[in-house]
Design a protein around this motif. Structure first.
Motif, short mmCIF file in Angstrom:
data_model
loop_
_atom_site.label_atom_id
_atom_site.label_comp_id
_atom_site.label_asym_id
_atom_site.label_seq_id
_atom_site.Cartn_x
_atom_site.Cartn_y
_atom_site.Cartn_z
N VAL A 1 0.79 -1.12 0.02
CA VAL A 1 -0.02 0.16 0.09
C VAL A 1 0.98 1.34 -0.28
N THR A 2 0.82 2.17 -0.97
CA THR A 2 1.52 3.32 -0.90
C THR A 2 0.43 4.56 -1.21
N ASN A 3 0.87 5.44 -0.04
CA ASN A 3 -0.07 6.34 0.19
C ASN A 3 0.93 7.61 0.39
N GLY A 4 1.58 8.43 -0.55
CA GLY A 4 2.23 9.39 -0.51
C GLY A 4 3.72 8.89 -0.61
N ALA A 5 4.70 9.32 0.43
CA ALA A 5 5.70 8.58 0.76
C ALA A 5 5.61 7.28 1.72
N GLN A 6 4.59 7.35 2.19
CA GLN A 6 4.31 5.85 3.07
C GLN A 6 4.18 4.51 2.36
N LYS A 7 4.97 3.94 2.71
CA LYS A 7 4.61 2.40 1.84
C LYS A 7 4.58 1.59 2.98
N THR A 8 3.68 0.56 2.70
CA THR A 8 3.24 -0.53 3.75
C THR A 8 3.07 -1.95 3.21
N VAL A 9 3.74 -3.08 3.56
CA VAL A 9 3.85 -4.29 2.74
C VAL A 9 3.34 -5.05 4.02
N GLY A 10 2.28 -5.94 3.54
CA GLY A 10 1.60 -6.96 4.44
C GLY A 10 0.97 -7.92 4.04
N LEU A 11 0.77 -9.01 4.75
CA LEU A 11 -0.21 -10.20 4.57
C LEU A 11 -1.85 -9.73 4.83
N VAL A 12 -2.69 -9.68 3.78
CA VAL A 12 -3.99 -9.28 4.70
C VAL A 12 -4.62 -10.19 5.55
N LYS A 13 -4.87 -9.80 6.67
CA LYS A 13 -5.37 -10.70 7.94
C LYS A 13 -6.95 -10.49 8.01
N GLU A 14 -7.61 -9.21 8.01
CA GLU A 14 -8.71 -9.05 8.10
C GLU A 14 -9.45 -7.86 7.36
#
Length: 163
Positions: free
Chosen positions: A17-30
């Protein structure tokens, strides 16, 4: 609601998930009506409000029909026999079951500097979540094979000479 209708991802998918300069990577749990919960690389729980997700760029690495490309680079002295190095690197990963046979791995020269030649070993996997473990296997197998053939990687050094 739009996230559930669009179906950009589902529980069990690896997403970025990239929102502006913020990037998050993960496994969708819920996925709830308010937020989506991910498990990150180090097992942390990450909750992102769906209103943020709706305005973000989302890359889904779990679509299944496209392999995930990964690579690792090795640096060698100019005196090294590069065609032999390429063969050794490719042979070293043949028995790693997580690496796809199609498309098959390739070894290419990706950089030349004053000090070394970089050979990149490119391979494909199916499961985004296993990439770190697969990379560990790739590096271990490659270094072991190179050592067996008496080939060492280049030293990373910078020499400064005063005049």
């Amino acid at each position: 609601i739009s996230l559930q209708v669009d179906k950009s991802f589902e529980i069990g998918d690896w997403v970025e998930v990239t929102n502006g300069a913020q990037k998050t990577v993960g496994l969708v749990k819920e996925i709830t009506w308010r937020a989506t919960v991910f498990t990150g690389w180090t097992e942390e729980l990450i909750t992102i409000p769906n209103r943020v997700l709706a305005n973000s760029q989302i890359a889904n690495f779990s679509l299944g029909y496209q392999p995930i490309i990964r690579s690792h680079s090795f640096r060698f002295d100019y005196a090294t026999d590069i065609p032999t190095v390429k063969k050794i690197l490719l042979e070293s990963v043949k028995d790693i079951s997580s690496i796809r046979s199609w498309p098959e791995p390739v070894a290419i020269i990706s950089e030349t500097t004053d000090s070394w030649i970089t050979v990149k070993l490119v391979y494909y996997i199916d499961n985004y979540g296993t990439q770190v473990a697969v990379m560990d296997q790739v590096v271990e197998a490659a270094l072991s094979s190179l050592k067996t053939f008496g080939i060492s990687t280049a030293n990373q050094r910078i020499e400064i000479h005063n005049k």
